[in-house]
Write an enzyme that holds these catalytic residues in place. Structure first.
Site, PDB file in Angstrom:
ATOM      1  N   HIS A   1       0.789  -1.234   0.000  1.00  0.00           N
ATOM      2  CA  HIS A   1       0.000   0.000   0.000  1.00  0.00           C
ATOM      3  C   HIS A   1       0.820   1.282   0.000  1.00  0.00           C
ATOM      4  O   HIS A   1       0.266   2.366  -0.083  1.00  0.00           O
ATOM      5  CB  HIS A   1      -0.971   0.027   1.189  1.00  0.00           C
ATOM      6  CG  HIS A   1      -0.309   0.335   2.498  1.00  0.00           C
ATOM      7  ND1 HIS A   1       0.301  -0.617   3.258  1.00  0.00           N
ATOM      8  CD2 HIS A   1      -0.150   1.498   3.159  1.00  0.00           C
ATOM      9  CE1 HIS A   1       0.801  -0.061   4.351  1.00  0.00           C
ATOM     10  NE2 HIS A   1       0.558   1.229   4.321  1.00  0.00           N
TER      11      HIS A   1
HETATM   12  C1  UD1 Z   1      -2.198   5.849   5.378  1.00  0.00           C
HETATM   13  C2  UD1 Z   1      -0.958   6.394   6.058  1.00  0.00           C
HETATM   14  C3  UD1 Z   1       0.120   5.327   6.053  1.00  0.00           C
HETATM   15  C4  UD1 Z   1      -0.372   4.020   6.656  1.00  0.00           C
HETATM   16  C5  UD1 Z   1      -1.664   3.603   5.978  1.00  0.00           C
HETATM   17  C6  UD1 Z   1      -2.230   2.415   6.699  1.00  0.00           C
HETATM   18  C7  UD1 Z   1      -0.581   8.806   5.808  1.00  0.00           C
HETATM   19  C8  UD1 Z   1       0.221   9.840   5.104  1.00  0.00           C
HETATM   20  N1  UD1 Z   1      -0.437   7.542   5.332  1.00  0.00           N
HETATM   21  O1  UD1 Z   1      -1.851   5.580   4.029  1.00  0.00           O
HETATM   22  O2  UD1 Z   1       1.221   5.775   6.835  1.00  0.00           O
HETATM   23  O3  UD1 Z   1       0.610   3.051   6.485  1.00  0.00           O
HETATM   24  O4  UD1 Z   1      -2.616   4.665   6.042  1.00  0.00           O
HETATM   25  O5  UD1 Z   1      -3.133   1.714   5.933  1.00  0.00           O
HETATM   26  O6  UD1 Z   1      -1.300   9.113   6.709  1.00  0.00           O
HETATM   27  N2  UD1 Z   1      -9.091   4.790   0.684  1.00  0.00           N
HETATM   28  C9  UD1 Z   1     -10.321   4.214   0.523  1.00  0.00           C
HETATM   29  N3  UD1 Z   1     -11.016   3.881   1.654  1.00  0.00           N
HETATM   30  C10 UD1 Z   1     -10.563   4.092   2.908  1.00  0.00           C
HETATM   31  C11 UD1 Z   1      -9.306   4.700   3.049  1.00  0.00           C
HETATM   32  C12 UD1 Z   1      -8.569   5.042   1.922  1.00  0.00           C
HETATM   33  O7  UD1 Z   1     -10.788   4.001  -0.589  1.00  0.00           O
HETATM   34  O8  UD1 Z   1     -11.255   3.752   3.885  1.00  0.00           O
HETATM   35  C13 UD1 Z   1      -8.313   5.121  -0.534  1.00  0.00           C
HETATM   36  C14 UD1 Z   1      -8.570   6.530  -1.067  1.00  0.00           C
HETATM   37  O9  UD1 Z   1      -8.526   6.469  -2.463  1.00  0.00           O
HETATM   38  C15 UD1 Z   1      -7.388   7.309  -0.548  1.00  0.00           C
HETATM   39  C16 UD1 Z   1      -6.275   6.269  -0.579  1.00  0.00           C
HETATM   40  O10 UD1 Z   1      -6.914   5.041  -0.235  1.00  0.00           O
HETATM   41  O11 UD1 Z   1      -7.092   8.441  -1.334  1.00  0.00           O
HETATM   42  C17 UD1 Z   1      -5.161   6.541   0.403  1.00  0.00           C
HETATM   43  O12 UD1 Z   1      -5.661   6.727   1.731  1.00  0.00           O
HETATM   44  P1  UD1 Z   1      -4.849   7.607   2.794  1.00  0.00           P
HETATM   45  O13 UD1 Z   1      -5.449   7.488   4.128  1.00  0.00           O
HETATM   46  O14 UD1 Z   1      -4.654   9.005   2.268  1.00  0.00           O
HETATM   47  O15 UD1 Z   1      -3.406   6.962   2.779  1.00  0.00           O
HETATM   48  P2  UD1 Z   1      -2.982   5.449   2.931  1.00  0.00           P
HETATM   49  O16 UD1 Z   1      -2.273   5.051   1.695  1.00  0.00           O
HETATM   50  O17 UD1 Z   1      -4.109   4.626   3.407  1.00  0.00           O
HETATM   51  N1  UDP Z   2      -4.271  -5.600   8.499  1.00  0.00           N
HETATM   52  C1  UDP Z   2      -5.555  -6.099   8.580  1.00  0.00           C
HETATM   53  N2  UDP Z   2      -6.185  -6.461   7.424  1.00  0.00           N
HETATM   54  C2  UDP Z   2      -5.602  -6.357   6.199  1.00  0.00           C
HETATM   55  C3  UDP Z   2      -4.280  -5.844   6.134  1.00  0.00           C
HETATM   56  C4  UDP Z   2      -3.648  -5.454   7.288  1.00  0.00           C
HETATM   57  O1  UDP Z   2      -6.104  -6.214   9.673  1.00  0.00           O
HETATM   58  O2  UDP Z   2      -6.240  -6.700   5.197  1.00  0.00           O
HETATM   59  C5  UDP Z   2      -3.598  -5.183   9.731  1.00  0.00           C
HETATM   60  C6  UDP Z   2      -2.253  -5.829   9.952  1.00  0.00           C
HETATM   61  O3  UDP Z   2      -2.409  -7.091  10.573  1.00  0.00           O
HETATM   62  C7  UDP Z   2      -1.541  -4.813  10.815  1.00  0.00           C
HETATM   63  C8  UDP Z   2      -2.110  -3.492  10.322  1.00  0.00           C
HETATM   64  O4  UDP Z   2      -3.311  -3.805   9.637  1.00  0.00           O
HETATM   65  O5  UDP Z   2      -1.877  -4.961  12.175  1.00  0.00           O
HETATM   66  C9  UDP Z   2      -1.144  -2.833   9.396  1.00  0.00           C
HETATM   67  O6  UDP Z   2      -1.756  -1.784   8.755  1.00  0.00           O
HETATM   68  P1  UDP Z   2      -1.262  -1.211   7.361  1.00  0.00           P
HETATM   69  O7  UDP Z   2      -0.472  -2.219   6.643  1.00  0.00           O
HETATM   70  O8  UDP Z   2      -2.460  -0.657   6.682  1.00  0.00           O
HETATM   71  O9  UDP Z   2      -0.380   0.044   7.795  1.00  0.00           O
HETATM   72  P2  UDP Z   2       1.100   0.251   8.335  1.00  0.00           P
HETATM   73  O10 UDP Z   2       1.335  -0.682   9.460  1.00  0.00           O
HETATM   74  O11 UDP Z   2       2.023   0.060   7.189  1.00  0.00           O
HETATM   75  O12 UDP Z   2       1.113   1.695   8.748  1.00  0.00           O
END
Ligand code: UD1
Ligand code: UDP
Length: 385
Positions: free
Chosen positions: A222
């Site tokens: 991601h």
């Molecule tokens: C965010 C965090 C990242 C973390 C990740 C965990 C920041 C800068 N990044 O990244 O550090 O590792 O969350 O998962 O805060 N979207 C959906 N539905 C949702 C959420 C997101 O469709 O419920 C899509 C949207 O298109 C959005 C994109 O995902 O624009 C990115 O979401 P965003 O929260 O901005 O960043 P993440 O890549 O999720």
């Molecule tokens: N996770 C989850 N379901 C998924 C993918 C990840 O519950 O489909 C959990 C995973 O076990 C971990 C956390 O989400 O505890 C990690 O989140 P993510 O990878 O989104 O973010 P990051 O840790 O890189 O910030």
């Protein structure tokens, strides 16, 4: 102590919701007469399977506030959060604002609280990739440098803080000008210990995917620099397809919505079609935490660019290939349990072959004793006495 202390906890992104379960559980079980927790969900993640599913499953209290900020550019998203969090802090007047990790929700909380002098508690302090092109690196540095209590999950994190000028010999009362730093272990290790047995009993994911008796690789992707850059995404998926071709393994890939939205545009048609139609490739929506740890416990190996999933691979003693140029969890690489492969097809395949031939055997307990959340509660209370 006569009165309870009041903390406001900010959550927003999936991993923060999961991390918050550990502190909320510790408060409920051991500190309910001493700590009142108000939960604020920024709404950064909002899909059912990125947010609501965790509250139900992990027993986290429903948020007292939801700012519903949703997705937007970094500036717009963070600004909306700052405005909402500031208002809540002014109304609630908490003793501490508790922040997790390094997302935009973390940064917004740090900016809002530090301007109106609410002491910040940062859980997962001190982690550094030393790569400032990562939005998370900026968020975590700014949060650490405005916090009063900094709880690092690892020795490396603690040492990073010392290198940045934090003094380990400071004494309470702690504040932003006199910050206290701790090496306390990882709240996610607390959670993995707590939820592993529940996952064994309750998760049906292996059965539902029809892989109970199959060997499989678990993969998550991601990071913006992987999803948004077609050449990197293409290299990653070529490597994953090759792994499936070279072995009898299935590939299970719970797709973050960010990745799901970009697969078709950022992969070549040929790779995209193979992914969609290979009988041993399971591209699935994000799964619940219990399903995720059930998958982690049964996988042969884990390939990921997630911070949380790297550590969980270690907790469940699975070799891990990290699809990033570096990691904040450098201990797991130094111990030989994980390998950095970035988004290079060649390095991913090399690491896969190496781990298959020589799986890591030793996973020393470097993430604490499973009681990090209780330790954090105790220190918050002591500092208020
Ligand atoms: C965010 C965090 C990242 C973390 C990740 C965990 C920041 C800068 N990044 O990244 O550090 O590792 O969350 O998962 O805060 N979207 C959906 N539905 C949702 C959420 C997101 O469709 O419920 C899509 C949207 O298109 C959005 C994109 O995902 O624009 C990115 O979401 P965003 O929260 O901005 O960043 P993440 O890549 O999720
Ligand atoms: N996770 C989850 N379901 C998924 C993918 C990840 O519950 O489909 C959990 C995973 O076990 C971990 C956390 O989400 O505890 C990690 O989140 P993510 O990878 O989104 O973010 P990051 O840790 O890189 O910030």
């Amino acid at each position: 102590m006569s009165e309870k202390i009041k903390i406001v906890t900010i959550i927003g992104a999936r991993p923060q919701i999961i991390k918050a379960a550990a502190l909320s559980r510790a408060i409920k079980n051991n500190f309910s007469d001493q700590i009142q927790e108000i939960i604020v969900h920024t709404g950064q993640h909002y899909d059912e399977n990125m947010s609501a599913v965790f509250f139900k499953e992990l027993g986290i209290p429903q948020p007292d506030y939801n700012l519903h900020v949703g997705s937007a550019s970094h500036g717009v998203q963070t600004a909306r959060m700052i405005e909402g969090v500031e208002k809540i802090l002014l109304d609630e007047k908490p003793d501490y604002l508790v922040l997790y990790g390094d997302t935009n929700s973390t940064l917004a909380g740090a900016v809002a609280a530090s301007k109106i002098l609410v002491p910040i508690v940062h859980i997962e302090a001190g982690l550094r990739s030393y790569n400032k092109s990562m939005p998370e690196e900026i968020n975590r540095i700014l949060c650490d440098h405005s916090a009063a209590l900094l709880f690092s999950p690892t020795e490396t994190g603690f040492n990073n803080l010392v290198k940045e000028g934090f003094d380990p010999d400071r004494r309470a009362p702690f504040s932003a000008d006199n910050p206290g730093i701790y090496h306390c272990g990882d709240v996610m290790f607390d959670n993995s210990l707590h939820f592993a047995d529940l996952a064994k009993i309750n998760s049906l994911v292996l059965k539902d995917l029809n892989i109970e008796n199959e060997r499989f690789v678990l993969c998550t992707i991601h990071r913006n620099n992987n999803t948004d850059e077609p050449t990197r995404l293409q290299q990653i998926f070529e490597a994953l397809l090759e792994i499936v071709k070279r072995s009898d393994h299935y590939l299970v890939l719970p797709l973050h919505p960010r990745t799901a939205k970009l697969l078709m545009t950022n992969l070549t048609e040929a790779v995209y079609q193979q992914l969609m139609h290979h009988e041993r490739i399971k591209l699935i929506p994000p799964v619940s935490f219990l399903d995720m740890i059930a998958l982690e416990m049964h996988a042969t190996l884990i390939i990921t660019d997630s911070g949380g999933v790297q550590k969980e691979a270690y907790f469940f003693q699975k070799p891990c290939i990290i699809m990033r140029p570096e990691t904040e969890w450098k201990e797991i690489v130094e111990l030989g349990a994980a390998a950095i492969a970035d988004a290079s097809k060649e390095r991913i395949l090399q690491a896969w072959e190496n781990f298959l031939a020589n799986p890591p055997i030793d996973y020393p307990q470097i993430f604490g004793d499973g009681h990090a959340a209780s330790f954090i509660c105790e220190e918050m209370l002591k500092n208020k006495m």
